[in-house]
Write an enzyme that holds these catalytic residues in place. Structure first.
Site, PDB file in Angstrom:
ATOM      1  CD  GLU B 195      32.674  45.211  36.435  1.00 31.98           C
ATOM      2  OE1 GLU B 195      33.089  45.699  35.360  1.00 31.98           O
ATOM      3  OE2 GLU B 195      33.353  44.467  37.164  1.00 31.98           O
ATOM      4  CG  HIS B 370      36.660  43.991  35.696  1.00 31.20           C
ATOM      5  ND1 HIS B 370      35.942  45.004  36.280  1.00 31.20           N
ATOM      6  CD2 HIS B 370      37.913  44.479  35.527  1.00 31.20           C
ATOM      7  CE1 HIS B 370      36.733  46.068  36.441  1.00 31.20           C
ATOM      8  NE2 HIS B 370      37.941  45.762  35.995  1.00 31.20           N
TER       9      HIS B 370
END
EC number: 3.1.-.-
Lengths: 560, 560
Positions: B195, B370
């Site tokens: 990601e 993240h």
């Protein structure tokens, strides 16, 4: 309204509880002086609206008292409303040379040059408008030739800062009149209006010169073409870009209407120094190597139709981005514009460009033009006002500015956070805020000024969300029998092929309701609106149950 | 398409060149495994659209090959599409306990519970779907119970990271399986999908624990009520808020549907520990002193209808903000949401609340879920993939992730930046990207899935900008003479009173065109469309010249 008691009044007609469309009024007795006349861009809820300008009902009602419009500087949120307002209310305009140059471009575009008198002033000018004497002081901001204003009334001095920062090492040595500010403060300030844009930011806004150093460094490291974008009106930034290009021996191409306009005005008035052999027409760029070019263009906020947007999308007829070219955003995205900027960066990366983007605090390629907290405290300290009205900002900025004023010693009860339309009256030496004058947003849509209001916008909102369904029915005049229809037409609702069953059902419901109504009302007479409302309600209820959508339903009944 | 040669294929059906609606496909031979099924919110250009989910034409065309849907975690951009997709394609769903709990809420809301089989897995599960063996590893993220996935195919191992960060001091000691990741890497990874959300951010994302410390400190300093808002799904954040409330002896009130839902599921499954006497119903809050309360509510992104939005606007029936209360945004505004958050802060300041707001980097009240650049490099280093496909991000993020991969030694030619629909086929040990499968956005509008497309949206766009003008004309069947009309009706165009002269002129133009047409076409027959087009053109041209607006013009001709 007791005119005799309320000799001095301060009114915001635009610019508080918002960023944009600045317009303030200083009124002493029968003399009204207007400060700035800005515009603001609509947010996405104002469908189809192009621009917002202040509602000037108050000024129109007091036309014969208006002595003039004094403009602090040439940004859109301070001059953008002029062409629209001047059509309704002609008043003499006072502004500095560069500001006037930018106003003239606007008036020319609207075919209004010559319709009003323009007076050039500078920071040494002393004006008298009615019973008010006016002096000025230079400030630093992200456009040259900015003024703060002191209104000397028999009751005391009111100071309006305009937009400012304290840049102690300004480009082109355009220093702020800090000594003059101190002197005004020493002589006593009754009320200060100071801008609040960066009142949420701690510290001291960095000098514009900092950006120049980073631009020069990036230019030195670049291989291919250099594209650089910034606000066209930031003339000091343009100068630093031109200086850096000169230093690394690259030619400059200007792209975008406002970039060409501003560079033209600013250099012809002496605010921008472009060596004569530096400027290329875009058509000549092909004759130069990629590493001999700097393209200075509009589009720093990601506007898709501005020069950089078109170049990034591969839609510019004359110039393109090649792999290895450098693109510099000498700007920070304004909140709300991040997505548009991001789209352009995506496109540039897809073309294998090197891109310098992101907030100015991270890239060093942008500094704000507005005072941060320490500078706001410095202005408050210099002016030592009795009363303080934070202006130019949304509520939380005004609120933070109030806290700063309290911190440097302004009495909490002497600070007024006003709404647009609020009047601060100074009676004797006491300020009170009780009255309100008409105020609001005037919407510009195409050529129309103020002909779109809330009803129209509400209709556009409904239409935009779920479209429209039109039911046309022709009835016989004599017997009310159906001659033709119901015909059902939809736009913006659902795919026609998906909606067939649905529209058949609408047809059936309409017929059923009409039959029922025909029994109740033998003749149409006054029952038109009942017919329409009944059809609207039944069909609306059915469609919402079936689709969870609420299209506008418009029954049209024709008698033949 | 040579099925024999292309045994292993990797396909993105959603999630690349965008943030949201993640859906990836790992296909080996005749076995298709789907990873995630997310939704995404429309931007403001998609008028009236509620939600976007992936176009699954490819899966529908290959229905009998689809072995199941494996879900990495319970965020909307990974599970939000499930109720819409499962109606079209029933497949077994594999997910961890908390993720399944959140999926069940969705299925229940759509009346779909029981229509598909749900399989609970954990990081130790080994699955076999067709010829593919699947193992998992735990990751850290802003929701518990997240998985990365390793697909062991006869041709090699494909790893999908899911969303992750490396939090080395995680809340509740939910450590990531860093040793398992290393082991997978040691055994050889053919292709890595990782990601890219934070690929633009240098450094290492701070630990969630940092936020806990700041919350505790703010709670200690607060006097009145404390309002705190965060994403409901951030269960670790909720835990830290509950812990801080416990430490300062305050009771907790949960407000907002998703907050109540998530807290309910998470605590019943053991992911959230709320001491039994801590939780109050909002109706009981009145029995407590202001400094005995923490209100944990939805609305961290400024949603006007969420709990905090209503409280700030004074529109919540059961609770209000009083002067001196503290409001904490334990969140950062997502780009595009700044204005909505600002409106709420404005309202809170107007109610004299203390507000802690702004980016998490400044307030310490939020950290990202993240991986930043150093963590992305760590994942790449652990996995040592032969091929790398950056996923989950807009183009510039994928691009930056590519640069990171190159920096840690992945061959530039072995990195594939794909678009939705692109297929990476691994033939022998060589990856090629040549094929494309159907892909796109399926729009959800009310109850309709996919019944609104570009034509409908284009109509809504026109309607939203300038409204609609309807011209109704009744003509006699036999002679084509005007029986009634033209009647002119407008909605969303201009104020009626402003438009009188304009509409009269439209009337005149229509009559003139009809007269002309009547001479050319004695009978209507096939000339309907010519009549309509001619009226549309003439009126459109006139209105644009007069107003610079382009309303939708809809002539309706009825024959009686």
């Amino acid at each position: 309204m007791n005119e005799v008691a309320n000799r001095l009044s301060i009114i915001a007609l635009g610019g508080v509880h918002e960023i944009g469309k600045n317009m303030y009024v200083i009124q002493y007795d029968d003399d009204i002086i207007v400060v700035d006349c800005g515009s603001k861009f609509p947010d996405e809820s104002l469908l189809g609206i192009d621009l917002i300008v202040p509602d000037i009902t108050y000024l129109l009602e007091n036309q014969n008292r208006v002595r003039g419009l004094v403009v602090t500087h040439g940004h859109e949120d301070h001059i953008g409303g002029i062409p629209y307002i001047i059509k309704q209310l002609n008043m003499p305009i006072y502004a500095t040379r560069l500001t006037l140059g930018l106003i003239k471009i606007k008036l020319k575009e609207h075919g209004l040059l010559g319709t009003t008198t323009l007076h050039q002033i500078d920071s040494d000018t002393r004006l008298r408008l009615g019973s008010v004497s006016i002096s000025f002081f230079s400030t630093n901001h992200s456009i040259p030739d900015c003024l703060g204003i002191a209104f000397h009334t028999p009751q005391g001095t009111v100071v309006h800062t305009g937009d400012f920062k304290f840049d102690l090492t300004p480009v082109n040595n355009q220093f702020a009149d800090i000594h003059k500010m101190a002197e005004i403060g020493m002589n006593g300030v009754l009320a200060l209006l100071s801008e609040s844009t960066n009142a949420e930011r701690p510290g001291f806004t960095p000098s514009e010169r900092l950006v120049g150093g980073h631009i020069h460094e990036a230019f030195t490291n670049a291989d291919g073409k250099i594209f650089i974008t910034t606000f066209a009106s930031n003339v000091h930034r343009l100068q630093q870009i031109i200086d850096a290009a000169t230093a690394v021996n690259r030619k400059i191409v200007l792209l975008g209407r406002s970039m060409v306009n501003v560079a033209d005005v600013a250099s012809s008035l002496g605010y921008l120094n472009i060596p004569s052999n530096m400027l290329l027409d875009v058509a000549e760029a092909g004759n130069y190597r990629r590493d001999e070019l700097v393209i200075l263009c509009t589009g720093s906020q990601g506007e898709p139709m501005a020069a950089l947007g078109r170049i990034a999308g591969g839609n510019h007829r004359q110039i393109e981005v090649n792999p290895g070219d450098t693109v510099i955003f000498a700007s920070s995205p304004i909140p709300g514009n991040e997505r548009n900027v991001a789209r352009i960066v995506d496109n540039l990366f897809a073309k294998k460009a090197k891109v310098i983007y992101g907030p100015g605090s991270a890239t060093g390629m942008h500094v704000s033009g507005h005072a941060s907290q320490e500078e706001l405290k410095l202005m408050l300290t210099l002016m030592k006002p009795q009363y303080f009205i934070p202006i130019h900002g949304e509520y939380r900025m005004l609120h933070q500015h109030r806290l700063l004023a309290e911190a440097v010693g302004v009495k909490a009860s002497n600070i007024f956070i006003v709404n647009n339309g609020d009047v601060v009256d100074i009676v004797g030496s006491e300020a009170i805020q009780e009255r309100k004058v008409p105020n609001g947003n005037t919407f510009v849509d195409g050529l129309g000024i103020g002909d779109v209001g809330n009803v129209v916008l509400r209709d556009r909102k409904v239409l935009s969300a779920d479209g429209i369904l039109i039911i046309v029915l022709t009835l016989g005049k004599s017997d009310n029998k159906i001659v033709s229809g119901p015909d059902i037409i939809s736009r913006g609702f659902v795919f026609v092929k998906e909606s067939e069953g649905l529209l058949e059902e609408v047809h059936r419901i309409t017929l059923k309701e009409v039959e029922q109504l025909q029994q109740e009302y033998a003749k149409m007479n006054n029952s038109w609106s009942i017919y329409k409302q009944t059809i609207k309600d039944s069909v609306g209820k059915f469609l919402y149950a079936k689709t969870k959508r609420r299209p506008m339903i418009l029954p049209i009944i024709i008698q033949v």
